[in-house]
Design a protein around this motif. Structure first.
Motif, PDB file in Angstrom:
ATOM      1  N   PHE A 199       0.826  -1.206   0.000  1.00 17.83           N
ATOM      2  CA  PHE A 199       0.000   0.000   0.000  1.00 17.83           C
ATOM      3  C   PHE A 199       0.861   1.257   0.000  1.00 17.83           C
ATOM      4  O   PHE A 199       0.661   2.165  -0.800  1.00 17.83           O
ATOM      5  CB  PHE A 199      -0.941   0.007   1.218  1.00 17.83           C
ATOM      6  N   CYS A 250       1.346   4.077  -3.043  1.00 24.15           N
ATOM      7  CA  CYS A 250       0.992   5.479  -2.813  1.00 24.15           C
ATOM      8  C   CYS A 250       2.218   6.368  -2.975  1.00 24.15           C
ATOM      9  O   CYS A 250       2.157   7.430  -3.591  1.00 24.15           O
ATOM     10  CB  CYS A 250       0.433   5.666  -1.413  1.00 24.15           C
ATOM     11  N   LEU A 273       3.304   7.031  -6.451  1.00 21.68           N
ATOM     12  CA  LEU A 273       2.416   8.038  -7.030  1.00 21.68           C
ATOM     13  C   LEU A 273       2.879   9.437  -6.614  1.00 21.68           C
ATOM     14  O   LEU A 273       2.984  10.344  -7.447  1.00 21.68           O
ATOM     15  CB  LEU A 273       0.994   7.774  -6.530  1.00 21.68           C
ATOM     16  N   VAL A 274       3.180   9.590  -5.321  1.00 25.02           N
ATOM     17  CA  VAL A 274       3.634  10.884  -4.826  1.00 25.02           C
ATOM     18  C   VAL A 274       4.931  11.294  -5.531  1.00 25.02           C
ATOM     19  O   VAL A 274       5.076  12.433  -5.974  1.00 25.02           O
ATOM     20  CB  VAL A 274       3.845  10.828  -3.297  1.00 25.02           C
ATOM     21  N   ILE A 281       4.354  12.489  -8.976  1.00 23.43           N
ATOM     22  CA  ILE A 281       3.815  13.857  -8.998  1.00 23.43           C
ATOM     23  C   ILE A 281       4.922  14.857  -8.674  1.00 23.43           C
ATOM     24  O   ILE A 281       4.987  15.938  -9.253  1.00 23.43           O
ATOM     25  CB  ILE A 281       2.642  13.981  -8.008  1.00 23.43           C
ATOM     26  N   VAL A 311       2.655  19.797   0.879  1.00 15.48           N
ATOM     27  CA  VAL A 311       1.660  18.781   1.248  1.00 15.48           C
ATOM     28  C   VAL A 311       2.159  17.410   0.812  1.00 15.48           C
ATOM     29  O   VAL A 311       2.135  16.436   1.574  1.00 15.48           O
ATOM     30  CB  VAL A 311       0.303  19.088   0.578  1.00 15.48           C
ATOM     31  N   LEU A 312       2.646  17.346  -0.430  1.00 12.20           N
ATOM     32  CA  LEU A 312       3.122  16.072  -0.943  1.00 12.20           C
ATOM     33  C   LEU A 312       4.345  15.596  -0.162  1.00 12.20           C
ATOM     34  O   LEU A 312       4.501  14.401   0.096  1.00 12.20           O
ATOM     35  CB  LEU A 312       3.458  16.190  -2.433  1.00 12.20           C
ATOM     36  N   VAL A 322       3.020  14.077   3.004  1.00 10.25           N
ATOM     37  CA  VAL A 322       2.446  12.755   2.755  1.00 10.25           C
ATOM     38  C   VAL A 322       3.561  11.751   2.473  1.00 10.25           C
ATOM     39  O   VAL A 322       3.551  10.625   2.977  1.00 10.25           O
ATOM     40  CB  VAL A 322       1.462  12.813   1.561  1.00 10.25           C
ATOM     41  N   PHE A 362       5.219  10.698   5.637  1.00  9.07           N
ATOM     42  CA  PHE A 362       4.331   9.806   6.375  1.00  9.07           C
ATOM     43  C   PHE A 362       4.383   8.396   5.777  1.00  9.07           C
ATOM     44  O   PHE A 362       4.579   7.404   6.484  1.00  9.07           O
ATOM     45  CB  PHE A 362       2.911  10.379   6.299  1.00  9.07           C
ATOM     46  N   LEU A 363       4.257   8.321   4.447  1.00  7.64           N
ATOM     47  CA  LEU A 363       4.264   7.020   3.786  1.00  7.64           C
ATOM     48  C   LEU A 363       5.614   6.335   3.937  1.00  7.64           C
ATOM     49  O   LEU A 363       5.693   5.135   4.172  1.00  7.64           O
ATOM     50  CB  LEU A 363       3.943   7.179   2.303  1.00  7.64           C
TER      51      LEU A 363
END
Lengths: 277, 257, 410
Positions: free
Chosen positions: C137, C141, C144-145, C148, C179-180, C183, C186-187
């Protein structure tokens, strides 16, 4: 994954895990969608030029971003953080007040290193000049430093009369050998008439030439140190382009740089002086 | 322990290592029963699929005291924190609360092999190739067990085909309880020495439960705390000692190295 | 030939020279693709993995590159969340490295699993207790980040920027970057950790099994800290390597020093935690499972030297060099220490993956050895070649190091 999937169990682990997962997905996709929406809005509300300038300014070499008051020696070190828009800069007026208190007489005899920089004009940092014509219109042209960089262009792409120009937005383009060079517009205004290189001016625009509207333009005693600063940059650039230092103090800038240095990539070499990132 | 489907069972085994002579009939019976394809010509001990694998363990003593024990090793049906269940990312391994059998769901398996690294008994196998049966041999495939495709893991499940058959038979009689005589895994059935006893460990009167409780019965790697349901029995001291020890073989190896 | 694509004011080698550099890597990548095709189309028997050594070179590669790629999240965290502005000089490079490492790892994982087309099963019925679920997971994610975060670097290319839509999108993407980055941090915390947990939870492998702290084994936290130590060192090393290859100064020396300092501090914390963890494991965890810890090392090949090398030679020593301001100021010391840091983390991942599987658990089992097949090695090298290709292309056509133009030698 979803409660309707065969074998799904509602347990604390599932709740925590899946809620974290969906929050992350939501945040990431939310950010991207927000960025996409806002960029669409930006394109409607402001010009791409304005955004481009905002971004490219950050990417200009540090030396190209020096504050005008650093160039004149009023402050030791200051890099512009306002995208060369002194009209809304909060620091600029304090410098002006200081300069007024300790005003030094300008020395008109001190030349501008063999470059013709008439004092009846205001100069933009991207080497375009503005000359108020006294009837609410201004003429705009390329200063001598810029002209020598550009040399003899194959074509000049001027905006059509009626076009609205934005200060620090695209003014016009020079084309030479298939390459395009962008010159920034020095003022906000509407194009009235196109000129030409031979006429000595390129555009006549209807623009506000009163004080706050032209505050971002260089004038008077600022021009000489600024030209010196630009010549220094030029010298550095030529040094790093592998042609060696050729513009020693006392020498004069050649009238067509490209003709003098055929090995230099013209557009990449010139664009930093016209503030293109 | 009772559920709506009747009494919960805990199927287990006790294997008498003193009886096992290492003939390997259980390995063959297992492969035939569960449609394990014959190994490819290039398959080795480590790449072939053998749900049931008999290892020969030497005592390491000199003649005449030299001795050998044959240890059949297969899925030990761990009951507590079953190592392979918790690691599987997509719930392809499950323990059936009604039988205590750890089941592998090949249709759901991704083939990541995390369960194989988790298993301390090395009882899990991976289909490195597409399964293939020689001409004619495919005609004796067991219709009750589906063969597995390439790229998934598999292991002993106490012959779930036979469990289903026993359940169907009981259901035909209108009973929820299967007759113990109807559910006997292939390895148990095939053992000439009667070395393997199979049954419900929850049924205290069953032979398997009595043997599991009895003296000289032990489990491999019991200190890992995974509570396997396969027990071993031996009266030979060195065999018991070997089972309790951890890396005995390593000392011998080091002696050579 | 491609001069209109190269950022202004940057000097790049001629197109021919660039092609000469790219071609061998492209060839290597091609061989790797063929090996991957063999494994996917024909079966995993092309590898030398087997039922006993079910994880091999590829899992080692995944764990290693993801630890080294941690520079992306940690640099982003320091820059956007803690506002260490000096790191803006390497953030683009860190993002590209991260993207290469993570996408490479995901591709190799897809070859590694037996049924890659079933990868979505994990999302459909996840087992939330499995570390691999957490890894899957978070990795998806985070990839993807990273994609981007990589987009604005590509959109910066001067030809793409002339499209107003790209320009506006890039402009707005820059604003959501913090923000990214948040995240991403965190990931990363979770997947770096759960990659550590991958082996730490293996109750059946006492060599790898560790005590639980909360719901995670101690290796979860060790991997997070060690990745944060290895990431900046790897960014430092690659930047230095690119400087050597291109013979240009790309970032100011202060940036190297700062990266080294961050790496050193994290490494020092890691070495301390690792030492505590090892002592607990030797004295309590492993004996409780019936395995006296020193029996693992009573092997001819994997002796206690490996433990000493991992914790002291490639752990404590570089950590001390990097935290010492005097030694850090000397480039030779700085770069050797960064290299040692990366090697130490690589050795740790090797011990966790390969040594764990080589050690037997059953009393009558043997010590196992494993050597990867050419298909495995080719796939491994393909990831390296892929990284070099992506990095070279990005370096040539975008502004990877914002300071480069200001640092041009005159």
């Amino acid at each position: 994954m979803f409660p309707w999937v065969y074998g799904f169990k509602w347990s604390a682990g599932h709740l925590i895990f899946l809620s974290v997962f969906f929050s992350v997905l939501g945040t990431v996709s939310g950010s991207v969608v927000t960025a996409a929406f806002r960029s669409a809005k930006d394109l409607r509300q402001r010009t791409a030029d304005a955004m481009r300038w905002e971004m490219e300014f950050e990417e200009l070499p540090r030396k190209a971003r020096s504050c005008r008051h650093e160039i004149t020696g009023e402050v030791r070190h200051r890099t512009c953080d306002h995208e060369f828009d002194c009209r809304t800069c909060s620091v600029h007026p304090t410098f002006l007040a200081q300069a007024a208190a300790t005003s030094r007489p300008e020395d008109p005899a001190a030349g501008t290193f063999g470059l013709a920089m008439p004092t009846d004009r205001l100069y933009h940092r991207g080497h375009a000049w503005v000359k108020p014509e006294g009837d609410g219109t201004c003429t705009i042209g390329l200063d001598d430093f810029g002209a020598r960089l550009v040399g003899t262009p194959d074509a000049v792409e001027l905006p059509l009369p009626g076009t609205h120009l934005n200060a620090n937005g695209t003014g016009w383009h020079f084309v030479r050998g298939g390459e395009r060079l962008r010159i920034l517009s020095p003022v906000d205004g509407e194009v009235l008439k196109q000129g030409s290189m031979d006429q000595g001016w390129l555009l006549r625009v209807r623009a506000d030439d009163s004080e706050p509207a032209t505050r971002h333009l260089l004038r008077g005693g600022e021009v000489r140190p600024w030209i010196m600063h630009e010549l220094e940059r030029l010298e550095f650039s030529l040094g790093s382009s592998g042609v060696g230092a050729t513009l020693a103090d006392g020498g004069e800038m050649v009238s067509d740089l490209r003709a003098a240095y055929p090995g230099v990539a013209w557009e990449s070499f010139c664009s930093p002086f016209f503030l293109e990132g | 322990m009772d559920s709506e489907h009747g009494k919960n069972a805990r199927f287990g085994m006790v294997i008498d290592l003193d009886r096992c002579d290492g003939c390997g009939a259980c390995m063959i019976a297992c492969a035939v029963e569960n449609n394990v394809p014959p190994g490819h010509a290039s398959a080795t001990e480590r790449t072939g699929i053998t749900w049931m694998r008999v290892a020969a363990v030497e005592s390491g003593q000199e003649y005449p005291a030299a001795d050998v024990a044959f240890v059949p090793m297969f899925c030990q049906q761990c009951e507590n924190e079953t190592p392979c269940i918790s690691v599987c990312p997509q719930n392809a391994v499950e323990i059936d609360p009604a039988t205590g059998i750890v089941g592998q769901i090949p249709q759901r398996c991704l083939g990541c092999r995390y369960c194989m690294t988790a298993c301390p008994y090395h009882a899990r196998y991976f289909n490195w190739r597409d399964p293939a049966w020689p001409e004619g041999m495919d005609r004796q495939l067991n219709p009750d067990v589906s063969p597995r495709m390439r790229g998934v893991a598999e292991k002993c499940n106490f012959c779930h085909g036979r469990l289903h058959a026993a359940k169907a038979k009981a259901a035909a009689k209108g009973s929820r309880e299967i007759d113990p005589a109807d559910y006997v895994p292939a390895c148990v059935e095939s053992c000439f020495q009667n070395a393997i006893v199979f049954g419900d460990l929850n049924d205290h009167e069953s032979e398997v439960a009595k043997l599991a409780r009895g003296a000289d019965t032990f489990r491999f790697l019991s200190r890992l705390g995974s509570e396997p349901k396969v027990y071993f029995h031996s009266t030979r001291p060195w065999v018991k000692e070997m089972a309790e020890s951890t890396l005995t073989r390593s000392k011998k190896e080091n002696g050579h190295g | 030939m491609d001069s209109t694509l190269i950022p202004r004011g940057l000097e790049r080698a001629s197109f021919g020279k660039f092609l000469l550099w790219i071609l061998p890597w492209a060839a290597l990548f091609g061989v790797g693709l063929y090996a991957m095709y063999l494994c996917l189309a024909d079966g995993l028997y092309h590898t030398n993995m087997d039922n006993r050594f079910a994880f091999g070179l590829w899992i080692y590669l995944d764990l290693t590159v993801i630890a080294l790629g941690a520079g992306a999240f940690f640099t982003g965290f320091l820059l956007y969340i803690l506002h260490r502005r000096e790191l803006s000089a390497v953030i683009n490079s860190a993002v590209v490295l991260g993207l290469i490492c993570y996408s490479g790892a995901v591709v190799v994982l897809m070859v590694d699993v037996g049924q890659p087309l079933r990868a979505w099963f994990t999302f459909w019925h996840p087992n939330v207790h499995s570390m691999l679920t957490e890894v899957t997971f978070c990795l998806t994610c985070y990839l993807l980040v990273l994609a981007i975060e990589y987009a604005p670097i590509v959109l910066k290319n001067r030809r793409l920027r002339q499209v107003p839509r790209f320009l506006a999108f890039e402009f707005e993407l820059h604003k959501v970057m913090p923000v990214l980055a948040g995240v991403g941090t965190f990931l990363s915390f979770f997947h770096q950790g759960s990659l550590g947990g991958l082996y730490g939870v293996l109750r059946g492998r006492p060599f790898a099994f560790r005590e639980e702290l909360g719901i995670w084994p101690s290796t979860f936290f060790l991997f997070v800290v060690s990745a944060a130590a290895a990431g900046p060192s790897f960014v430092l090393l690659t930047t230095w390597l690119v400087q050597k290859i291109t013979r240009k100064q790309l970032v100011e020396n202060e940036v190297f020093m700062f990266l080294g300092k961050v790496s050193g501090i994290m490494l020092l914390v890691y070495v301390f935690l690792k030492a505590v963890d090892t002592l607990v494991w030797i004295n309590s965890t492993s004996p409780a499972a019936g395995f006296p810890a020193f029996e693992y090392y009573a092997r001819t090949s994997f002796g206690t030297w490996i433990l000493f090398t991992e914790i002291v030679l490639l752990g404590l020593v570089p950590a001390l060099i990097l935290v010492s301001g005097r030694l850090r100021a000397k480039p030779a010391w700085l770069f050797s220490a960064a290299l040692m840091t990366c090697l130490g983390i690589m050795l740790n991942r090797f011990v966790m993956t390969i040594q764990t599987l080589a050690l037997p658990t059953l009393p009558f089992d043997e010590f196992l050895s494993y050597a990867p097949s050419w298909e495995e090695v080719a796939t491994f090298l393909a990831v390296l070649a892929y990284g070099v290709l992506i990095y070279s292309l990005t370096f040539r056509y975008t502004v990877l190091f914002p300071q480069e133009r200001d640092l041009l030698k005159h």
